[in-house]
Design a protein around this motif. Structure first.
Motif, short mmCIF file in Angstrom:
data_model
loop_
_atom_site.label_atom_id
_atom_site.label_comp_id
_atom_site.label_asym_id
_atom_site.label_seq_id
_atom_site.Cartn_x
_atom_site.Cartn_y
_atom_site.Cartn_z
N MET A 1 0.83 -1.21 0.00
CA MET A 1 0.00 0.00 0.00
C MET A 1 0.87 1.27 0.00
O MET A 1 0.58 2.23 -0.72
CB MET A 1 -0.92 0.00 1.23
N ILE A 2 1.93 1.24 0.81
CA ILE A 2 2.84 2.39 0.85
C ILE A 2 3.51 2.58 -0.51
O ILE A 2 3.65 3.70 -1.01
CB ILE A 2 3.90 2.21 1.95
N SER A 3 3.94 1.47 -1.11
CA SER A 3 4.59 1.52 -2.42
C SER A 3 3.67 2.13 -3.47
O SER A 3 4.09 2.96 -4.29
CB SER A 3 5.01 0.12 -2.85
N GLN A 4 2.40 1.73 -3.46
CA GLN A 4 1.44 2.26 -4.41
C GLN A 4 1.17 3.73 -4.17
O GLN A 4 1.15 4.53 -5.10
CB GLN A 4 0.12 1.48 -4.31
N LYS A 5 0.98 4.10 -2.90
CA LYS A 5 0.65 5.49 -2.56
C LYS A 5 1.80 6.44 -2.90
O LYS A 5 1.59 7.53 -3.43
CB LYS A 5 0.32 5.59 -1.07
N GLU A 6 3.03 6.01 -2.58
CA GLU A 6 4.19 6.87 -2.82
C GLU A 6 4.81 6.68 -4.21
O GLU A 6 5.84 7.28 -4.51
CB GLU A 6 5.26 6.59 -1.75
N LEU B 1 6.43 4.16 -5.51
CA LEU B 1 7.79 3.62 -5.44
C LEU B 1 8.05 2.56 -6.50
O LEU B 1 9.19 2.12 -6.69
CB LEU B 1 8.04 3.02 -4.05
N THR B 2 7.00 2.11 -7.16
CA THR B 2 7.05 1.05 -8.19
C THR B 2 7.73 -0.22 -7.67
O THR B 2 8.53 -0.84 -8.37
CB THR B 2 7.77 1.55 -9.47
N LEU B 3 7.44 -0.55 -6.42
CA LEU B 3 8.01 -1.75 -5.82
C LEU B 3 6.98 -2.86 -5.63
O LEU B 3 7.35 -3.97 -5.24
CB LEU B 3 8.64 -1.42 -4.46
N SER B 4 5.72 -2.57 -5.88
CA SER B 4 4.65 -3.54 -5.60
C SER B 4 4.87 -4.86 -6.32
O SER B 4 4.77 -5.94 -5.73
CB SER B 4 3.29 -2.96 -6.00
N LYS B 5 5.21 -4.78 -7.60
CA LYS B 5 5.42 -5.99 -8.40
C LYS B 5 6.60 -6.79 -7.86
O LYS B 5 6.52 -8.02 -7.73
CB LYS B 5 5.66 -5.61 -9.86
N ASP B 6 7.71 -6.09 -7.54
CA ASP B 6 8.90 -6.78 -7.02
C ASP B 6 8.63 -7.42 -5.67
O ASP B 6 9.10 -8.53 -5.39
CB ASP B 6 10.06 -5.78 -6.89
N ILE B 7 7.86 -6.72 -4.81
CA ILE B 7 7.54 -7.26 -3.48
C ILE B 7 6.71 -8.53 -3.60
O ILE B 7 7.01 -9.56 -2.98
CB ILE B 7 6.79 -6.21 -2.64
N LEU B 8 5.67 -8.47 -4.43
CA LEU B 8 4.79 -9.64 -4.60
C LEU B 8 5.54 -10.81 -5.23
O LEU B 8 5.39 -11.95 -4.82
CB LEU B 8 3.58 -9.26 -5.45
N LEU B 9 6.37 -10.49 -6.24
CA LEU B 9 7.14 -11.54 -6.91
C LEU B 9 8.14 -12.17 -5.96
O LEU B 9 8.32 -13.39 -5.95
CB LEU B 9 7.86 -10.95 -8.12
N SER B 10 8.81 -11.34 -5.13
CA SER B 10 9.80 -11.87 -4.20
C SER B 10 9.14 -12.75 -3.14
O SER B 10 9.70 -13.79 -2.75
CB SER B 10 10.56 -10.73 -3.52
N ILE B 11 7.95 -12.36 -2.68
CA ILE B 11 7.23 -13.18 -1.70
C ILE B 11 6.84 -14.52 -2.31
O ILE B 11 7.03 -15.58 -1.69
CB ILE B 11 5.96 -12.44 -1.20
#
Length: 238
Positions: free
Chosen positions: A1-6, A8-18
């Protein structure tokens, strides 16, 4: 949520890494269960080498230089891992059995990988920032090693600094994984501390060996066959 709001374009990487972590750990769990039951020396050595190969590949990918060699990373991690592992086995600190060799291989190789990645990135950054100084030294007749030495030393120090800082604060700021795991398992804290001291020494060993070997191999890629400094900025743009 923080990545999307700010943004940061990290949402995809976070989900993929998990997702990758869950799949990889599940597979490794079953593989380790089989290896521990079989207790075969060859399979244990192959699993350890598989960890080293993967660590080397990840360290290689972290090198921003356009001209790089995977074999340099593999050689650095191979030497740093197995020299440290050899000392541990020969001294009797650990036994050559899957339940000890494989986890220790992972700890050693992963820390060497991180240190080498830091060394690579610092080398690249400093060769760009201090390009003029290096060119001046070369113009005055300095060999490439002498011209690169301040950058090389600083890069190795930067690569080792996280491990050194961790060693300074261990027990005061953090209770590391191995020590905490043993305490959770019911082992006497004093006995657990002995293992953690061993881990601290082995990580200092592997990060120093890995970063020194990788640094001394990697800096040569910043010069061409005529011993001239390569303009990495133009190559990167190209």
């Amino acid at each position: 949520m923080i990545s999307q709001k700010e943004k940061l374009t990290l949402s995809k990487d976070i989900l993929l890494s998990i997702l990758r972590a869950v799949i990889q750990l599940t597979i490794v769990g079953y593989v380790l269960k089989y290896l521990f039951q079989v207790n075969n020396v060859v399979l244990t050595a192959l699993m350890s080498f598989f960890i080293v190969v993967n660590a080397a590949w990840n360290a290689h990918k972290r090198n921003p230089h356009p001209i790089k060699s995977y074999w340099n990373s593999l050689f650095a991690i191979f030497i740093s891992t197995y020299v440290t592992m050899g000392v541990l086995v020969l001294s009797g600190a650990i036994k050559f059995i899957p339940s000890q060799v494989i986890p220790i291989s992972g700890m050693i190789a992963s820390n060497s990988m991180v240190a080498i990645g830091l060394c690579y990135r610092h080398l690249f950054s400093k060769f760009q920032d201090q390009r003029q100084q290096v060119l001046e030294k070369l113009a005055l007749g300095a060999p490439i090693k002498l011209a690169s030495l301040p950058i090389l030393r600083e890069s190795i120090k930067t690569a080792m600094q996280p491990t050194i800082d961790s060693a300074k604060t261990v027990g005061l700021v953090s209770l590391p994984g191995m020590m905490s795991g043993l305490i959770f398992a019911g082992v006497d804290p004093v006995h657990a501390i002995k293992y953690q001291i061993m881990v601290t020494f082995m990580l200092l060993s592997t990060t120093s060996l890995g970063s020194i070997i990788a640094g001394y191999l990697a800096y040569k890629h910043y010069f061409n066959s005529h011993l001239q400094l390569i303009d990495t900025t133009k190559k990167e743009e190209a």
